[in-house]
Enzyme design. Structure first.
Site, PDB file in Angstrom:
ATOM      1  N   HIS A 257       1.083  -0.887  -0.139  1.00 25.04           N
ATOM      2  CA  HIS A 257       0.083   0.508  -0.138  1.00 25.04           C
ATOM      3  C   HIS A 257       0.851   1.289  -0.146  1.00 25.04           C
ATOM      4  CE1 HIS A 257      -3.730   2.629   0.688  1.00 25.04           C
ATOM      5  NE2 HIS A 257      -3.356   1.856   1.763  1.00 25.04           N
ATOM      6  N   HIS A 296      -2.209  -2.804  -9.320  1.00 21.19           N
ATOM      7  CA  HIS A 296      -3.973  -2.062  -9.045  1.00 21.19           C
ATOM      8  C   HIS A 296      -4.713  -2.460  -9.254  1.00 21.19           C
ATOM      9  CE1 HIS A 296      -6.017   1.220  -6.585  1.00 21.19           C
ATOM     10  NE2 HIS A 296      -4.956   1.784  -6.320  1.00 21.19           N
ATOM     11  N   ASP A 352       2.357   5.655  -6.681  1.00 21.42           N
ATOM     12  CA  ASP A 352       3.437   5.343  -6.245  1.00 21.42           C
ATOM     13  C   ASP A 352       4.596   5.488  -6.973  1.00 21.42           C
ATOM     14  OD1 ASP A 352       1.965   3.630  -3.719  1.00 21.42           O
ATOM     15  OD2 ASP A 352       2.542   5.722  -3.585  1.00 21.42           O
TER      16      ASP A 352
HETATM   17  C1  SDX Z   1      -2.019   2.052  -3.606  1.00 20.01           C
HETATM   18  O1  SDX Z   1      -6.512   0.511  -3.226  1.00 20.01           O
HETATM   19  C2  SDX Z   1      -5.921   2.206  -3.487  1.00 20.01           C
HETATM   20  O2  SDX Z   1      -6.067   2.858  -4.033  1.00 20.01           O
HETATM   21  C3  SDX Z   1      -3.864   2.105  -2.908  1.00 20.01           C
HETATM   22  C4  SDX Z   1      -3.700   3.316  -3.274  1.00 20.01           C
HETATM   23  C5  SDX Z   1      -4.446   4.696  -2.661  1.00 20.01           C
HETATM   24  O3  SDX Z   1      -4.434   5.841  -3.126  1.00 20.01           O
HETATM   25  O4  SDX Z   1      -5.302   4.887  -1.733  1.00 20.01           O
HETATM   26  O5  SDX Z   1      -4.070   3.591  -4.860  1.00 20.01           O
HETATM   27  C6  SDX Z   1      -2.696   3.510  -3.169  1.00 20.01           C
HETATM   28  O6  SDX Z   1      -1.798   1.256  -2.362  1.00 20.01           O
HETATM   29  C7  SDX Z   1      -1.030   1.918  -4.659  1.00 20.01           C
HETATM   30  C8  SDX Z   1      -0.404   0.508  -4.456  1.00 20.01           C
HETATM   31  C9  SDX Z   1       1.362   0.094  -4.141  1.00 20.01           C
HETATM   32  N1  SDX Z   1       1.781  -1.302  -4.229  1.00 20.01           N
HETATM   33  C10 SDX Z   1       2.319  -1.595  -5.105  1.00 20.01           C
HETATM   34  O7  SDX Z   1       3.126  -0.401  -5.564  1.00 20.01           O
HETATM   35  C11 SDX Z   1       3.161  -2.805  -4.968  1.00 20.01           C
HETATM   36  C12 SDX Z   1       2.652  -3.784  -5.898  1.00 20.01           C
HETATM   37  N2  SDX Z   1       1.691  -3.872  -6.419  1.00 20.01           N
HETATM   38  C13 SDX Z   1       0.959  -4.981  -5.970  1.00 20.01           C
HETATM   39  O8  SDX Z   1       1.964  -5.830  -4.942  1.00 20.01           O
HETATM   40  C14 SDX Z   1      -0.813  -5.037  -6.084  1.00 20.01           C
HETATM   41  O9  SDX Z   1      -0.662  -4.814  -8.081  1.00 20.01           O
HETATM   42  C15 SDX Z   1      -1.528  -4.113  -5.241  1.00 20.01           C
HETATM   43  C16 SDX Z   1      -1.463  -5.337  -3.854  1.00 20.01           C
HETATM   44  C17 SDX Z   1      -1.538  -2.924  -5.692  1.00 20.01           C
HETATM   45  C18 SDX Z   1      -2.840  -4.960  -5.807  1.00 20.01           C
HETATM   46  O10 SDX Z   1      -2.236  -6.818  -6.325  1.00 20.01           O
HETATM   47  P1  SDX Z   1      -4.355  -7.173  -6.181  1.00 20.01           P
HETATM   48  O11 SDX Z   1      -5.221  -6.306  -6.735  1.00 20.01           O
HETATM   49  O12 SDX Z   1      -4.076  -8.006  -4.244  1.00 20.01           O
HETATM   50  O13 SDX Z   1      -3.953  -8.375  -7.538  1.00 20.01           O
HETATM   51  P2  SDX Z   1      -3.584  -9.754  -6.941  1.00 20.01           P
HETATM   52  O14 SDX Z   1      -1.625  -9.204  -6.551  1.00 20.01           O
HETATM   53  O15 SDX Z   1      -4.496  -9.673  -7.178  1.00 20.01           O
HETATM   54  O16 SDX Z   1      -2.463  -9.644  -8.685  1.00 20.01           O
HETATM   55  C19 SDX Z   1      -3.039 -10.059  -9.184  1.00 20.01           C
HETATM   56  C20 SDX Z   1      -2.230 -10.398 -10.444  1.00 20.01           C
HETATM   57  C21 SDX Z   1      -1.102 -11.568  -9.813  1.00 20.01           C
HETATM   58  O17 SDX Z   1      -0.300 -12.713 -10.766  1.00 20.01           O
HETATM   59  P3  SDX Z   1      -1.130 -13.962 -11.646  1.00 20.01           P
HETATM   60  O18 SDX Z   1      -0.515 -14.439  -9.741  1.00 20.01           O
HETATM   61  O19 SDX Z   1      -2.386 -13.777 -11.631  1.00 20.01           O
HETATM   62  O20 SDX Z   1       0.015 -14.959 -12.224  1.00 20.01           O
HETATM   63  O21 SDX Z   1      -0.947  -9.048 -11.666  1.00 20.01           O
HETATM   64  C22 SDX Z   1       0.565  -9.734 -10.586  1.00 20.01           C
HETATM   65  C23 SDX Z   1       0.161 -10.780  -9.179  1.00 20.01           C
HETATM   66  O22 SDX Z   1       1.253 -11.194  -9.425  1.00 20.01           O
HETATM   67  N3  SDX Z   1       1.091  -8.783 -10.535  1.00 20.01           N
HETATM   68  C24 SDX Z   1       1.856  -8.178 -10.272  1.00 20.01           C
HETATM   69  C25 SDX Z   1       1.981  -7.184  -9.391  1.00 20.01           C
HETATM   70  N4  SDX Z   1       0.770  -6.820  -9.002  1.00 20.01           N
HETATM   71  C26 SDX Z   1       0.081  -7.412  -9.709  1.00 20.01           C
HETATM   72  N5  SDX Z   1       3.048  -8.461 -11.053  1.00 20.01           N
HETATM   73  C27 SDX Z   1       4.659  -8.403 -11.057  1.00 20.01           C
HETATM   74  N6  SDX Z   1       4.422  -6.653  -9.760  1.00 20.01           N
HETATM   75  C28 SDX Z   1       3.515  -6.605  -9.458  1.00 20.01           C
HETATM   76  N7  SDX Z   1       3.535  -5.153  -9.186  1.00 20.01           N
END
Ligand code: SDX
Length: 416
Positions: A257, A296, A352
């Site tokens: 997050h 996201h 971010d």
């Molecule tokens: C913020 O919610 C909000 O509004 C948050 C925010 C706000 O203003 O409050 O926007 C701020 O928190 C932004 C997000 C910051 N976090 C990151 O940048 C961390 C990296 N991102 C991820 O960990 C991920 O994208 C999340 C946690 C943000 C969202 O993840 P989800 O919705 O739980 O998605 P998921 O983990 O189920 O992933 C779905 C697929 C997976 O692949 P498969 O297993 O299906 O093959 O997408 C892939 C994931 O591996 N994936 C990524 C990825 N994010 C998702 N692969 C590589 N790098 C990534 N960053």
């Protein structure tokens, strides 16, 4: 230079309009009748927690509105104080309303000496500033005799106090961590200007103040994100706003997050230069590592905030060339991740990804990146907790139990 910032925002808005329309997603922007039927994934994906007028994240198209005003207009034309008023009270303030609100923020920006005394005893260079921020808010709650009055009126006043004081707390923590004394807020400066001055001990130049103001506007609210939902869940038990915000800070700290912004910088430093991006990314994919600053839960399009922060990162690294390589590495990483994961998995830069490069080029240390997020998001946390409090119902979901149902108790001397 502030005109240059506004021009960047204007251009970002034009590009967004060229690439996508802002038609709202069906079923997510009209009144509903409870109970609602939705498909829910793990992590409450798709769950509808409440109805709200505070803000809407158009995840399919990549748009963000606060009380109906889109983030591009607010970033270009508003300021953080006005945006806070909008989020809290549902309308853009008149000149007098904004003056009165700003005066209140100025009055509340001072924090009790006792809070600073405790922080000077417990905060060391090893203390994560987000942990220190949670401690500071908890102490403020201890010292506020109105803390346990959970009427909407009293909690609104506490919310305005916290909007003012998160910046003072974060500024003090940034200095105490390095053995420096906290400095007093300056009534002549804006909220963004004060925050920079409280961190650095110097009055910021107009460009830095304007860029911090834009960053605070862009991070102020974002639907039912984890830290906002956390704040609301705690407040829904009719606990106090200080306790709710301490919980929100804890959630925002996590690298999935708000904590992602500092991790992005560590990634970019680890990569070192644009030439290394392809090989770094290949290894990251092989080890199933997440690329921080991408992806996201809601946005399956380019995060509109990154559309603004990206060009600002270029402006800041042009102004501070020693960070040019950092920006070039980021641009290359965006190109590679979007090429490899954009179309297939709808993974694009989120808020971010570029924010850290902006802050770094502003001379802010990496450890302070997530506290900046909190100094802004306190507005969304409190606005949404207050909105929900007015028609409160305790948040209490269920879990499916998959363990044994009728286990027989075995005395300890009979257990193997
Ligand atoms: C913020 O919610 C909000 O509004 C948050 C925010 C706000 O203003 O409050 O926007 C701020 O928190 C932004 C997000 C910051 N976090 C990151 O940048 C961390 C990296 N991102 C991820 O960990 C991920 O994208 C999340 C946690 C943000 C969202 O993840 P989800 O919705 O739980 O998605 P998921 O983990 O189920 O992933 C779905 C697929 C997976 O692949 P498969 O297993 O299906 O093959 O997408 C892939 C994931 O591996 N994936 C990524 C990825 N994010 C998702 N692969 C590589 N790098 C990534 N960053």
């Amino acid at each position: 230079m502030s005109k240059e910032v506004n021009e960047l925002i204007k251009q970002a808005a034009i590009k967004a309009k060229q690439e996508t329309d802002d038609e709202p997603e069906p079923g997510l922007t009209s009144e509903i009748e409870w109970p609602v039927e939705v498909k829910i994934g793990r992590g409450l994906e798709g769950a509808i927690a409440t109805t709200t007028k505070i803000g809407y994240v158009n995840g399919a198209k990549g748009w963000l509105v606060y009380q109906g005003y889109n983030c591009f207009d607010l970033a270009e034309k508003s300021n953080f104080e006005e945006t806070c008023y909008l989020l809290l009270f549902g309308k853009l303030p008149t000149d007098k309303e904004l003056r009165d609100f700003t005066e209140k923020l100025t009055e509340y920006r001072h924090i009790p000496e006792a809070t600073l005394d405790v922080l000077q005893k417990v905060v060391t260079p090893e203390t994560h500033p987000m942990s220190a921020l949670a401690t500071g808010v908890s102490i403020l709650g201890n010292l506020d005799s109105t803390a346990d009055d959970t009427s909407v009126e009293a909690e609104t006043d506490v919310s305005i106090k916290l909007i003012a004081q998160l910046a003072t707390l974060a500024g003090a923590i940034a200095r105490i961590r390095h053995g420096k004394d906290p400095v007093d807020p300056d009534p002549e400066l804006s909220h963004a200007g004060n925050f920079l001055s409280l961190m650095t001990g110097q009055k910021p130049d107009e460009v830095l103040e304007r860029i911090m103001d834009v960053a605070l506007i862009l991070h102020a609210d974002h639907g039912m994100n984890a830290s906002t939902f956390t704040t609301m869940v705690v407040n829904s038990s009719l606990s106090d706003m200080y306790s709710s915000v301490v919980a929100g800070i804890g959630s925002l700290k996590g690298p999935l997050h708000g904590g992602a912004n500092e991790r992005v910088l560590y990634d970019l430093q680890e990569i070192g230069s644009a030439d290394n991006v392809e090989s770094w990314f290949k290894e990251v994919r092989e080890t199933k590592r997440r690329v921080m600053g991408f992806g996201h839960r809601v946005y399956k399009a380019y995060d509109p905030r990154a559309r603004i922060l990206g060009p600002i990162a270029k402006l800041m690294t042009d102004r501070n060339p020693k960070f040019k390589r950092l920006y070039e590495t980021a641009i290359k990483l965006e190109e590679v991740v979007t090429r490899e994961l954009g179309a297939e998995k709808k993974i694009f830069p989120n808020v971010d990804f570029y924010s850290g490069t902006v802050y770094r080029a502003m001379g802010i240390e990496i450890a302070m990146f997530t506290p900046i997020f909190a100094v802004s998001r306190i507005a969304g946390w409190t606005a949404r907790a207050l909105e929900y409090l007015a028609d409160n119902r305790l948040f209490r979901p269920r879990a499916v139990y998959t363990g044994p149902i009728k286990a027989e108790y075995v005395p300890i001397d009979k257990r193997s």
